[in-house]
Design a protein around this motif. Structure first.
Motif, short mmCIF file in Angstrom:
data_model
loop_
_atom_site.label_atom_id
_atom_site.label_comp_id
_atom_site.label_asym_id
_atom_site.label_seq_id
_atom_site.Cartn_x
_atom_site.Cartn_y
_atom_site.Cartn_z
N GLU A 69 0.82 -1.21 0.00
CA GLU A 69 0.00 0.00 0.00
C GLU A 69 0.86 1.26 0.00
O GLU A 69 0.55 2.24 -0.68
CB GLU A 69 -0.94 -0.01 1.20
N MET A 70 1.96 1.23 0.73
CA MET A 70 2.86 2.37 0.77
C MET A 70 3.48 2.64 -0.61
O MET A 70 3.58 3.79 -1.04
CB MET A 70 3.99 2.10 1.79
N ARG A 71 3.85 1.59 -1.31
CA ARG A 71 4.43 1.75 -2.65
C ARG A 71 3.39 2.30 -3.63
O ARG A 71 3.70 3.15 -4.46
CB ARG A 71 4.96 0.41 -3.15
N ILE A 72 2.15 1.83 -3.51
CA ILE A 72 1.10 2.33 -4.41
C ILE A 72 0.82 3.80 -4.12
O ILE A 72 0.67 4.61 -5.04
CB ILE A 72 -0.18 1.48 -4.27
N ARG A 73 0.75 4.15 -2.83
CA ARG A 73 0.53 5.55 -2.45
C ARG A 73 1.65 6.46 -2.97
O ARG A 73 1.40 7.57 -3.45
CB ARG A 73 0.40 5.69 -0.94
N LEU A 97 -6.94 -5.28 -10.32
CA LEU A 97 -5.59 -5.73 -9.97
C LEU A 97 -5.43 -5.67 -8.46
O LEU A 97 -5.89 -4.73 -7.82
CB LEU A 97 -4.53 -4.84 -10.63
N ASN A 98 -4.75 -6.67 -7.89
CA ASN A 98 -4.56 -6.66 -6.44
C ASN A 98 -3.41 -5.73 -6.05
O ASN A 98 -2.69 -5.21 -6.90
CB ASN A 98 -4.34 -8.09 -5.92
N ARG A 99 -3.26 -5.53 -4.74
CA ARG A 99 -2.26 -4.59 -4.25
C ARG A 99 -0.85 -5.01 -4.61
O ARG A 99 -0.01 -4.17 -4.90
CB ARG A 99 -2.38 -4.43 -2.74
N ARG A 100 -0.59 -6.31 -4.59
CA ARG A 100 0.76 -6.77 -4.89
C ARG A 100 1.14 -6.43 -6.34
O ARG A 100 2.24 -5.94 -6.61
CB ARG A 100 0.85 -8.28 -4.67
N THR A 101 0.23 -6.67 -7.26
CA THR A 101 0.50 -6.38 -8.66
C THR A 101 0.67 -4.88 -8.88
O THR A 101 1.59 -4.45 -9.60
CB THR A 101 -0.65 -6.91 -9.54
N LEU A 102 -0.19 -4.09 -8.27
CA LEU A 102 -0.07 -2.64 -8.41
C LEU A 102 1.24 -2.12 -7.82
O LEU A 102 1.87 -1.23 -8.38
CB LEU A 102 -1.26 -1.95 -7.75
N ALA A 103 1.66 -2.69 -6.69
CA ALA A 103 2.91 -2.27 -6.07
C ALA A 103 4.10 -2.63 -6.95
O ALA A 103 5.04 -1.84 -7.10
CB ALA A 103 3.07 -2.91 -4.70
N GLU A 109 7.62 -0.94 -13.14
CA GLU A 109 7.07 -0.55 -14.44
C GLU A 109 6.40 0.82 -14.33
O GLU A 109 5.18 0.93 -14.35
CB GLU A 109 6.04 -1.59 -14.91
N PRO A 110 7.18 1.89 -14.21
CA PRO A 110 6.57 3.20 -13.97
C PRO A 110 5.68 3.69 -15.12
O PRO A 110 4.68 4.36 -14.88
CB PRO A 110 7.77 4.12 -13.77
N TYR A 111 6.02 3.33 -16.36
CA TYR A 111 5.19 3.78 -17.47
C TYR A 111 3.84 3.06 -17.47
O TYR A 111 2.80 3.67 -17.76
CB TYR A 111 5.91 3.55 -18.81
N SER A 112 3.83 1.79 -17.14
CA SER A 112 2.57 1.06 -17.04
C SER A 112 1.72 1.61 -15.90
O SER A 112 0.50 1.75 -16.03
CB SER A 112 2.83 -0.43 -16.80
N PHE A 113 2.37 1.92 -14.78
CA PHE A 113 1.64 2.48 -13.65
C PHE A 113 1.08 3.85 -14.00
O PHE A 113 -0.04 4.19 -13.60
CB PHE A 113 2.54 2.55 -12.42
N LYS A 114 1.84 4.65 -14.74
CA LYS A 114 1.35 5.96 -15.17
C LYS A 114 0.12 5.81 -16.06
O LYS A 114 -0.84 6.58 -15.95
CB LYS A 114 2.42 6.75 -15.90
N ALA A 115 0.13 4.80 -16.94
CA ALA A 115 -1.03 4.55 -17.78
C ALA A 115 -2.25 4.20 -16.93
O ALA A 115 -3.37 4.68 -17.20
CB ALA A 115 -0.73 3.43 -18.77
N LEU A 116 -2.03 3.41 -15.87
CA LEU A 116 -3.14 3.07 -14.98
C LEU A 116 -3.66 4.30 -14.24
O LEU A 116 -4.88 4.47 -14.07
CB LEU A 116 -2.71 2.00 -13.98
N THR A 117 -2.75 5.17 -13.79
CA THR A 117 -3.20 6.38 -13.10
C THR A 117 -3.96 7.30 -14.05
O THR A 117 -4.94 7.93 -13.65
CB THR A 117 -2.02 7.14 -12.47
#
Length: 151
Positions: A69-73, A97-103, A109-117
């Motif tokens: 959760e801290m990494r996702i935040r 997606l669960n918390r582990r995958t999102l973390a 994968e910062p670009y993939s995470f940016k796409a999700l945001t």
């Protein structure tokens, strides 16, 4: 086994005791000193070690959940979206997606995470969730809600 008196019969526990003690001594094999050799001391320490192991498994799960959760935040803070809005936007977009995958995505994968945001932000804007304002960077994101408004 033949016993001549009832007292010897009562005192004899048979082969079960050997295997029961052997199991305890196997669990105490890595202990030092009398903790591994003396049964009455070994059984106390083995029981205590098993209690700690049980508690440790639960604590490890809690620690990992808080780390994820801290990494996702932290990833959400980098992209100017709150964690709650991010999760709500993903759920409304049917991205489960669960918390582990999102973390893992936030870390590796910062670009993939940016796409999700971006998807979560766009969905939040389309649905009118609090805390998100429409900006020009979200115009390139197309969601089902966006398509419904254009018709």
């Amino acid at each position: 086994m033949v016993f001549t008196t009832a007292i010897n019969f009562i005192r004899s526990r048979g082969p079960d005791e050997i295997w029961r003690k052997r199991r305890i001594f196997k669990l105490a094999a890595h202990f030092i000193g009398r903790r591994r050799n003396c049964y009455s001391i070994a059984i106390r320490n083995v029981h205590r070690a098993l209690v700690y192991a049980t508690k440790g498994r639960q604590l490890r799960k809690e620690d990992m959940a808080s780390l994820w959760e801290m990494r996702i935040r932290a990833g959400c803070d980098q992209h100017n979206v709150s964690y709650e809005t991010f999760r709500e936007g993903l759920v409304r977009s049917d991205i489960l997606l669960n918390r582990r995958t999102l973390a893992d995505l936030a870390c590796w994968e910062p670009y993939s995470f940016k796409a999700l945001t971006d998807i979560a932000k766009r969905r939040a804007v389309d649905d009118g969730l609090a805390g998100i304002s429409a900006d020009s960077s979200l115009d390139r994101i197309i969601t089902r809600g966006c398509m419904a408004k254009q018709k």
